[in-house]
Write a protein that holds these residues in place. Structure first.
Motif, PDB file in Angstrom:
ATOM      1  N   GLY A   1       0.831  -1.184   0.069  1.00 45.12           N
ATOM      2  CA  GLY A   1      -0.111  -0.126   0.071  1.00 45.12           C
ATOM      3  C   GLY A   1       0.815   1.198   0.004  1.00 45.12           C
ATOM      4  N   ALA A   2       0.484   2.239  -0.723  1.00 43.95           N
ATOM      5  CA  ALA A   2       1.207   3.585  -0.841  1.00 43.95           C
ATOM      6  C   ALA A   2       0.185   4.623  -0.486  1.00 43.95           C
ATOM      7  CB  ALA A   2       1.805   3.653  -2.043  1.00 43.95           C
TER       8      ALA A   2
ATOM      9  N   TYR B   1      -0.066   7.440  -8.539  1.00 39.59           N
ATOM     10  CA  TYR B   1      -0.894   6.422  -7.600  1.00 39.59           C
ATOM     11  C   TYR B   1      -0.109   6.308  -6.256  1.00 39.59           C
ATOM     12  CZ  TYR B   1      -3.449   2.401  -6.894  1.00 39.59           C
ATOM     13  OH  TYR B   1      -4.356   1.311  -6.177  1.00 39.59           O
ATOM     14  N   PHE B   2       1.273   6.404  -6.165  1.00 43.86           N
ATOM     15  CA  PHE B   2       2.124   6.317  -5.166  1.00 43.86           C
ATOM     16  C   PHE B   2       2.122   7.580  -4.237  1.00 43.86           C
ATOM     17  CE2 PHE B   2       3.638   2.306  -6.890  1.00 43.86           C
ATOM     18  CZ  PHE B   2       4.305   1.778  -5.905  1.00 43.86           C
ATOM     19  N   THR B   3       1.668   8.518  -4.628  1.00 46.40           N
ATOM     20  CA  THR B   3       1.752   9.885  -3.932  1.00 46.40           C
ATOM     21  C   THR B   3       0.393  10.452  -3.748  1.00 46.40           C
ATOM     22  OG1 THR B   3       2.264  11.113  -5.657  1.00 46.40           O
ATOM     23  CG2 THR B   3       3.883  10.320  -4.270  1.00 46.40           C
ATOM     24  N   TRP B   4      -0.789   9.549  -4.113  1.00 45.07           N
ATOM     25  CA  TRP B   4      -2.287  10.409  -4.182  1.00 45.07           C
ATOM     26  C   TRP B   4      -2.868  10.155  -2.847  1.00 45.07           C
ATOM     27  CZ3 TRP B   4      -6.700   7.532  -6.765  1.00 45.07           C
ATOM     28  CH2 TRP B   4      -7.791   8.191  -6.665  1.00 45.07           C
ATOM     29  N   ALA B   5      -3.024   8.907  -2.171  1.00 49.66           N
ATOM     30  CA  ALA B   5      -3.920   8.729  -1.039  1.00 49.66           C
ATOM     31  C   ALA B   5      -3.704   9.531   0.169  1.00 49.66           C
ATOM     32  CB  ALA B   5      -3.789   7.317  -0.688  1.00 49.66           C
ATOM     33  N   ALA B   6      -4.425   9.978   0.924  1.00 46.18           N
ATOM     34  CA  ALA B   6      -4.425  10.763   2.041  1.00 46.18           C
ATOM     35  C   ALA B   6      -3.610   9.966   3.119  1.00 46.18           C
ATOM     36  CB  ALA B   6      -5.606  11.041   2.731  1.00 46.18           C
ATOM     37  N   PRO B   7      -3.011  10.644   4.188  1.00 42.99           N
ATOM     38  CA  PRO B   7      -2.211   9.998   5.060  1.00 42.99           C
ATOM     39  C   PRO B   7      -2.680   8.950   5.920  1.00 42.99           C
ATOM     40  CG  PRO B   7      -1.714  12.581   5.135  1.00 42.99           C
ATOM     41  CD  PRO B   7      -3.031  12.084   4.146  1.00 42.99           C
ATOM     42  N   ASP B   8      -3.939   9.081   5.813  1.00 39.65           N
ATOM     43  CA  ASP B   8      -4.622   8.018   6.897  1.00 39.65           C
ATOM     44  C   ASP B   8      -5.319   6.929   5.885  1.00 39.65           C
ATOM     45  OD1 ASP B   8      -6.698   9.605   5.577  1.00 39.65           O
ATOM     46  OD2 ASP B   8      -7.849   9.826   7.511  1.00 39.65           O
ATOM     47  N   ASP B   9      -5.000   7.039   4.696  1.00 39.14           N
ATOM     48  CA  ASP B   9      -5.587   5.723   3.735  1.00 39.14           C
ATOM     49  C   ASP B   9      -4.421   5.289   2.927  1.00 39.14           C
ATOM     50  OD1 ASP B   9      -7.484   4.440   2.393  1.00 39.14           O
ATOM     51  OD2 ASP B   9      -8.228   5.969   1.129  1.00 39.14           O
ATOM     52  N   PHE B  10      -4.700   4.133   2.174  1.00 40.40           N
ATOM     53  CA  PHE B  10      -3.784   3.620   1.175  1.00 40.40           C
ATOM     54  C   PHE B  10      -4.305   3.288  -0.267  1.00 40.40           C
ATOM     55  CE2 PHE B  10      -1.921   2.487   5.344  1.00 40.40           C
ATOM     56  CZ  PHE B  10      -0.510   2.687   5.232  1.00 40.40           C
TER      57      PHE B  10
ATOM     58  N   GLU C   1      -2.889  -6.932 -10.330  1.00 42.00           N
ATOM     59  CA  GLU C   1      -3.409  -6.086 -11.734  1.00 42.00           C
ATOM     60  C   GLU C   1      -3.339  -4.638 -11.419  1.00 42.00           C
ATOM     61  OE1 GLU C   1      -4.696 -10.084 -10.653  1.00 42.00           O
ATOM     62  OE2 GLU C   1      -4.835  -8.521  -9.448  1.00 42.00           O
ATOM     63  N   VAL C   2      -3.191  -4.161 -10.458  1.00 40.35           N
ATOM     64  CA  VAL C   2      -2.669  -2.623 -10.455  1.00 40.35           C
ATOM     65  C   VAL C   2      -1.415  -2.327 -11.025  1.00 40.35           C
ATOM     66  CG1 VAL C   2      -2.511  -0.638  -8.831  1.00 40.35           C
ATOM     67  CG2 VAL C   2      -4.457  -2.039  -8.552  1.00 40.35           C
ATOM     68  N   ALA C   3      -0.587  -3.272 -10.353  1.00 42.71           N
ATOM     69  CA  ALA C   3       0.983  -2.945 -10.808  1.00 42.71           C
ATOM     70  C   ALA C   3       0.966  -3.211 -12.313  1.00 42.71           C
ATOM     71  CB  ALA C   3       1.624  -4.169 -10.310  1.00 42.71           C
ATOM     72  N   GLN C   4       0.539  -4.155 -13.159  1.00 43.57           N
ATOM     73  CA  GLN C   4       0.380  -4.061 -14.245  1.00 43.57           C
ATOM     74  C   GLN C   4      -0.151  -3.135 -15.236  1.00 43.57           C
ATOM     75  OE1 GLN C   4      -1.868  -7.805 -15.811  1.00 43.57           O
ATOM     76  NE2 GLN C   4      -0.859  -7.807 -17.658  1.00 43.57           N
ATOM     77  N   LEU C   5      -1.689  -2.458 -14.650  1.00 46.91           N
ATOM     78  CA  LEU C   5      -1.928  -1.489 -15.518  1.00 46.91           C
ATOM     79  C   LEU C   5      -1.052   0.029 -15.047  1.00 46.91           C
ATOM     80  CD1 LEU C   5      -5.661  -1.638 -14.532  1.00 46.91           C
ATOM     81  CD2 LEU C   5      -4.647  -1.687 -16.767  1.00 46.91           C
ATOM     82  N   LEU C   6      -0.291   0.058 -14.067  1.00 44.07           N
ATOM     83  CA  LEU C   6       0.853   1.076 -13.825  1.00 44.07           C
ATOM     84  C   LEU C   6       1.913   0.989 -14.310  1.00 44.07           C
ATOM     85  CD1 LEU C   6      -0.030   1.762  -9.952  1.00 44.07           C
ATOM     86  CD2 LEU C   6      -0.877   3.151 -12.069  1.00 44.07           C
ATOM     87  N   ASP C   7       2.278  -0.034 -15.209  1.00 46.04           N
ATOM     88  CA  ASP C   7       3.295  -0.387 -15.932  1.00 46.04           C
ATOM     89  C   ASP C   7       4.729  -0.765 -15.038  1.00 46.04           C
ATOM     90  OD1 ASP C   7       2.391   0.129 -18.509  1.00 46.04           O
ATOM     91  OD2 ASP C   7       2.742   2.423 -18.241  1.00 46.04           O
ATOM     92  N   ILE C   8       4.298  -1.343 -13.954  1.00 44.73           N
ATOM     93  CA  ILE C   8       5.275  -1.749 -13.094  1.00 44.73           C
ATOM     94  C   ILE C   8       5.505  -3.243 -13.375  1.00 44.73           C
ATOM     95  CG2 ILE C   8       5.738  -2.015 -10.274  1.00 44.73           C
ATOM     96  CD1 ILE C   8       4.024   0.241  -9.735  1.00 44.73           C
TER      97      ILE C   8
END
Length: 385
Positions: A123-124, A166-175, A181-188
């Protein structure tokens, strides 16, 4: 299937983990034995001083799997550990049922080789700092400077703009969770373990990978077909097939968003390189991806190879490309010269072949000879215009 030797090694690692203090990360190094990577377990929160401790534990290791189970922690320390993992070419692995959050996720993403289990949780969220309030409570707030540092770092290690957001979007109290599947769509590019089955990166191509391959075929067709003696129609067909493949897997909206970005990246790279160097590198990338290029050898018939040098050329895809490029340039220059110039060029070509033959089977020596003669021919061609 997951190799038995590595499965046994990981089992040792899981069983060897000691009880961990809550105050700092714990680093446990397990020697992998001959021919196997060592394992570095990283567990617990990342605090000041941990990057130096990680370096001391890993500095003498050539190959390592970094197993990550951490809630995250200090941004500067995490970025330093991530940089070390990336530069050393270590594999980052979140094990079955393992949890890796915040800066731990950044370290995992920074690795050139990433592995997760289907049951891993990664989670990020945005970097944050804490500020004491007048009533004695502590409030978390986003740190713009820390997020800028993380974004720049993730860009440097090759993540896409979508992944960085995606890695820097969620609020501090969220992930934001990174599933396979997400990694694949994010080109990771990620290797995924699902039970006893291992899905390699090649089994799970990302939209960016297919877009890069599509754009590479397009540029090869337009700029390199004649130089490398490739069939223009074949390259066009392969590019169209990759385009359809991307659409089929990801849909037009996701896939077509990547194609202009990849084409722009290729064009920028082209502008910084000599044409021959870009063409051979691009063809080499597609060959590494196990994609067809419509060629089966250098410019000469390998069934008639008679010397150690010729056999070495026939056994190396990179040398195929060098030989094909040089052969094309030689033919063009020779066709434009007068009789006397062609005779002189033929003599020089024979002298060069003699130099090349003295390399024996040394591929680097052979490549150096090709590069030197190609440069000489390029200068001759420029002078003849």
């Amino acid at each position: 299937m997951f190799p038995a030797a590595r499965r046994h090694l990981l089992a040792i690692a899981f069983c060897a983990a000691p009880a961990l203090p809550a105050a700092a990360a714990e680093f446990v190094v397990i020697d992998g034995g001959p021919g196997m990577p060592s394992i570095i377990e990283v567990s617990g929160p990342i605090v000041p001083g941990d990057a130096d401790r990680f370096w001391k534990q890993s500095r003498n290791l050539d190959k390592a799997i970094v197993m990550l189970e951490s809630p995250g922690g200090d941004v500067e320390e995490g970025l330093s550990i991530g940089a070390e993992v990336h530069q050393r070419g270590f594999t980052a692995f979140v094990p079955p049922d393992g949890e890796c959050y915040s800066m731990c996720a950044i370290i995992w993403a920074a690795a050139k080789h990433r592995v997760m289990d289907r049951t891993s949780t990664i989670g990020a969220h945005a970097a944050f700092a804490r500020r004491a309030q007048a009533d004695g409570s502590v409030q978390a707030y986003e740190s713009g400077m820390a997020n800028a540092d993380i974004g720049a770092f993730l860009n440097d290690v090759g993540l896409s703009r979508k992944a960085i957001r995606y890695f820097t979007w969620a609020a501090p109290d969220d992930f934001n969770l990174i599933t396979p599947e997400v990694a694949q769509l994010l080109d990771i590019d990620t290797t995924v373990i699902d039970g006893d089955t291992l899905y390699n990166v090649e089994d799970r191509p990302t939209p960016g990978t297919i877009a890069r391959q599509t754009a590479t075929y397009m540029f090869l067709q337009g700029d390199c077909a004649s130089l490398l003696g490739m069939d223009d129609a074949f390259l066009r067909q392969q590019g169209e097939e990759r385009l359809k493949f991307g659409h089929q897997i990801f849909g037009g909206e996701v896939f077509m968003d990547r194609l202009p970005e990849m084409a722009d990246r290729i064009k920028m790279t082209q502008e910084r390189m000599a044409l021959k160097d870009w063409c051979t590198a691009a063809a080499g990338d597609l060959h590494t991806d196990k994609l067809p290029l419509g060629i089966s050898g250098p410019s000469f018939d390998c069934s008639k190879a008679s010397s150690r040098t010729e056999h070495a050329i026939c056994g190396s895809f990179d040398l195929w490309l060098q030989d094909r490029a040089l052969g094309s340039l030689y033919s063009v220059i020779r066709s434009k010269g007068a009789d006397r110039e062609r005779a002189d060029l033929t003599r020089r070509q024979r002298d060069w072949i003699g130099q090349r033959e003295r390399c024996g089977a040394d591929e680097q020596c052979i490549a150096d000879r090709y590069n030197a003669w190609f440069l000489d021919l390029s200068l001759l061609g420029a002078g003849a215009r």
